[in-house]
Design a protein around this motif. Structure first.
Motif, PDB file in Angstrom:
ATOM      1  N   SER A  45      -3.216  -9.096  -1.037  1.00  0.00           N
ATOM      2  CA  SER A  45      -2.339  -8.170  -1.742  1.00  0.00           C
ATOM      3  C   SER A  45      -2.976  -6.782  -1.868  1.00  0.00           C
ATOM      4  N   LEU A  46      -4.262  -6.744  -2.195  1.00  0.00           N
ATOM      5  CA  LEU A  46      -4.971  -5.458  -2.303  1.00  0.00           C
ATOM      6  C   LEU A  46      -5.008  -4.748  -0.956  1.00  0.00           C
ATOM      7  N   CYS A  47      -5.241  -5.516   0.109  1.00  0.00           N
ATOM      8  CA  CYS A  47      -5.277  -4.920   1.448  1.00  0.00           C
ATOM      9  C   CYS A  47      -3.922  -4.352   1.846  1.00  0.00           C
ATOM     10  N   GLN A  48      -2.849  -5.060   1.508  1.00  0.00           N
ATOM     11  CA  GLN A  48      -1.507  -4.567   1.835  1.00  0.00           C
ATOM     12  C   GLN A  48      -1.226  -3.252   1.118  1.00  0.00           C
ATOM     13  N   THR A  49      -1.615  -3.184  -0.142  1.00  0.00           N
ATOM     14  CA  THR A  49      -1.442  -1.936  -0.906  1.00  0.00           C
ATOM     15  C   THR A  49      -2.242  -0.806  -0.274  1.00  0.00           C
ATOM     16  N   ALA A  50      -3.510  -1.098   0.054  1.00  0.00           N
ATOM     17  CA  ALA A  50      -4.379  -0.077   0.634  1.00  0.00           C
ATOM     18  C   ALA A  50      -3.891   0.359   2.014  1.00  0.00           C
ATOM     19  N   LEU A  51      -3.432  -0.598   2.827  1.00  0.00           N
ATOM     20  CA  LEU A  51      -2.928  -0.265   4.162  1.00  0.00           C
ATOM     21  C   LEU A  51      -1.685   0.621   4.076  1.00  0.00           C
ATOM     22  N   ALA A  52      -0.792   0.293   3.161  1.00  0.00           N
ATOM     23  CA  ALA A  52       0.431   1.089   3.002  1.00  0.00           C
ATOM     24  C   ALA A  52       0.088   2.527   2.645  1.00  0.00           C
ATOM     25  N   ARG A  53      -0.883   2.706   1.756  1.00  0.00           N
ATOM     26  CA  ARG A  53      -1.281   4.056   1.345  1.00  0.00           C
ATOM     27  C   ARG A  53      -1.959   4.797   2.499  1.00  0.00           C
ATOM     28  N   THR A  54      -2.789   4.079   3.270  1.00  0.00           N
ATOM     29  CA  THR A  54      -3.560   4.719   4.341  1.00  0.00           C
ATOM     30  C   THR A  54      -2.685   5.072   5.532  1.00  0.00           C
ATOM     31  N   LEU A  55      -1.608   4.319   5.740  1.00  0.00           N
ATOM     32  CA  LEU A  55      -0.736   4.573   6.887  1.00  0.00           C
ATOM     33  C   LEU A  55       0.353   5.599   6.591  1.00  0.00           C
ATOM     34  N   GLU A  56       0.411   6.091   5.357  1.00  0.00           N
ATOM     35  CA  GLU A  56       1.436   7.082   4.990  1.00  0.00           C
ATOM     36  C   GLU A  56       1.321   8.384   5.784  1.00  0.00           C
ATOM     37  N   PRO A  57       0.115   8.965   5.907  1.00  0.00           N
ATOM     38  CA  PRO A  57       0.025  10.227   6.659  1.00  0.00           C
ATOM     39  C   PRO A  57       0.365  10.031   8.133  1.00  0.00           C
ATOM     40  N   VAL A  58       0.651  11.139   8.819  1.00  0.00           N
ATOM     41  CA  VAL A  58       0.894  11.066  10.264  1.00  0.00           C
ATOM     42  C   VAL A  58      -0.398  10.609  10.944  1.00  0.00           C
ATOM     43  N   PRO A  59      -0.304   9.998  12.150  1.00  0.00           N
ATOM     44  CA  PRO A  59      -1.478   9.375  12.772  1.00  0.00           C
ATOM     45  C   PRO A  59      -2.737  10.242  12.849  1.00  0.00           C
ATOM     46  N   HIS A  60      -2.599  11.531  13.187  1.00  0.00           N
ATOM     47  CA  HIS A  60      -3.807  12.353  13.370  1.00  0.00           C
ATOM     48  C   HIS A  60      -4.431  12.780  12.032  1.00  0.00           C
ATOM     49  N   GLU A  61      -3.810  12.402  10.909  1.00  0.00           N
ATOM     50  CA  GLU A  61      -4.379  12.729   9.604  1.00  0.00           C
ATOM     51  C   GLU A  61      -4.839  11.482   8.840  1.00  0.00           C
ATOM     52  N   ARG A  62      -4.797  10.326   9.468  1.00  0.00           N
ATOM     53  CA  ARG A  62      -5.186   9.088   8.797  1.00  0.00           C
ATOM     54  C   ARG A  62      -6.708   8.924   8.777  1.00  0.00           C
ATOM     55  N   ASP A  63      -7.176   8.143   7.809  1.00  0.00           N
ATOM     56  CA  ASP A  63      -8.593   7.809   7.712  1.00  0.00           C
ATOM     57  C   ASP A  63      -8.805   6.492   8.460  1.00  0.00           C
ATOM     58  N   TYR A  64      -9.290   6.606   9.696  1.00  0.00           N
ATOM     59  CA  TYR A  64      -9.425   5.410  10.525  1.00  0.00           C
ATOM     60  C   TYR A  64     -10.647   4.573  10.165  1.00  0.00           C
ATOM     61  N   GLU A  65     -11.560   5.133   9.403  1.00  0.00           N
ATOM     62  CA  GLU A  65     -12.695   4.330   8.943  1.00  0.00           C
ATOM     63  C   GLU A  65     -12.219   3.262   7.952  1.00  0.00           C
ATOM     64  N   ILE A  66     -11.422   3.685   6.958  1.00  0.00           N
ATOM     65  CA  ILE A  66     -10.934   2.705   5.985  1.00  0.00           C
ATOM     66  C   ILE A  66      -9.937   1.753   6.651  1.00  0.00           C
ATOM     67  N   LEU A  67      -9.161   2.250   7.608  1.00  0.00           N
ATOM     68  CA  LEU A  67      -8.237   1.365   8.320  1.00  0.00           C
ATOM     69  C   LEU A  67      -8.990   0.259   9.060  1.00  0.00           C
ATOM     70  N   ALA A  68     -10.088   0.619   9.717  1.00  0.00           N
ATOM     71  CA  ALA A  68     -10.889  -0.388  10.422  1.00  0.00           C
ATOM     72  C   ALA A  68     -11.395  -1.439   9.444  1.00  0.00           C
ATOM     73  N   ASN A  69     -11.881  -0.991   8.296  1.00  0.00           N
ATOM     74  CA  ASN A  69     -12.396  -1.924   7.291  1.00  0.00           C
ATOM     75  C   ASN A  69     -11.302  -2.834   6.738  1.00  0.00           C
ATOM     76  N   LEU A  70     -10.150  -2.257   6.465  1.00  0.00           N
ATOM     77  CA  LEU A  70      -9.053  -3.047   5.895  1.00  0.00           C
ATOM     78  C   LEU A  70      -8.539  -4.087   6.886  1.00  0.00           C
ATOM     79  N   HIS A  71      -8.384  -3.690   8.145  1.00  0.00           N
ATOM     80  CA  HIS A  71      -7.933  -4.653   9.159  1.00  0.00           C
ATOM     81  C   HIS A  71      -8.955  -5.777   9.319  1.00  0.00           C
ATOM     82  N   ARG A  72     -10.230  -5.453   9.211  1.00  0.00           N
ATOM     83  CA  ARG A  72     -11.267  -6.483   9.316  1.00  0.00           C
ATOM     84  C   ARG A  72     -11.171  -7.466   8.157  1.00  0.00           C
TER      85      ARG A  72
END
Length: 199
Positions: free
Chosen positions: A133-160
């Protein structure tokens, strides 16, 4: 720290320098942290620094900058408790307090990173539903910006973390897909922003 040690000579500065140096020397670098570094020294140094800086108080009694610093050090202090004893409830308590501080300050970036740390802890406690549930919340927030403005470090961690949850629950194909997303995000992290910053 080296420069500080050469230029700051009064006793107060020496005390600050000693504690920060202890923290720096004791906190392990790299991804795998269990069984590395000296977590007892990390905890001692952080507690002393927080006392010295006057941020051990109830957050309600602190100013904005003090609350921010308290929340950041909560994350490191949570690590110290967690890596000394994976079941230590203080590790969770410190992260929950940091979440409240970041949420009140509308500090979305640090709020999302704290969600990741908490989800990582819940996996070790086998609280998979909470972690997911925490990951889903965090992923939703991180994917809000357009692709070239996303934080891919946190995305990598969350997907892991999601991959770990799915793997522990026996869902191999979904786990592998999320590992692939983690690897893809890690590669993107090295090129976005373009050119990459020094960090």
């Amino acid at each position: 720290l080296s420069e500080w040690g050469k230029t700051q000579m009064d006793n107060e500065d020496k005390n600050w320098l000693r504690l920060i140096q202890n923290f720096h020397d004791s906190f392990p670098t790299g991804y795998q942290k269990r069984g590395k570094g000296n977590w007892k020294n990390v905890q001692t140094a952080l507690c002393s620094l927080r006392q010295l800086g006057g941020i051990e108080e109830n957050p309600a009694k602190l100013n904005l900058n003090q609350r921010h610093l308290k929340a950041l050090t909560n994350i490191f202090l949570s690590n110290a408790h967690f890596y000394q004893d994976v079941q230590d409830p203080k590790a969770e308590k410190l992260l929950l307090e940091a979440l409240e501080i970041f949420k009140a300050a509308k500090d979305d970036w640090n709020f999302t990173w704290t969600l990741f740390h908490l989800a990582n802890l819940y996996i070790e406690w086998q609280n998979y539903d909470q972690a997911f549930s925490l990951c889903q919340t965090a992923l939703a927030r991180t994917l809000e910006p357009v692709p070239h403005e996303r934080d891919y470090e946190i995305l990598a961690n969350l997907h892991r973390v999601v991959a770990d949850i799915q793997g522990k629950q026996g869902n191999g194909p979904v786990s592998l897909r999320n590992h692939a997303r983690a690897v893809c995000s890690a590669y993107l992290y090295h090129g976005i922003p373009s050119p990459p910053d020094l960090y």
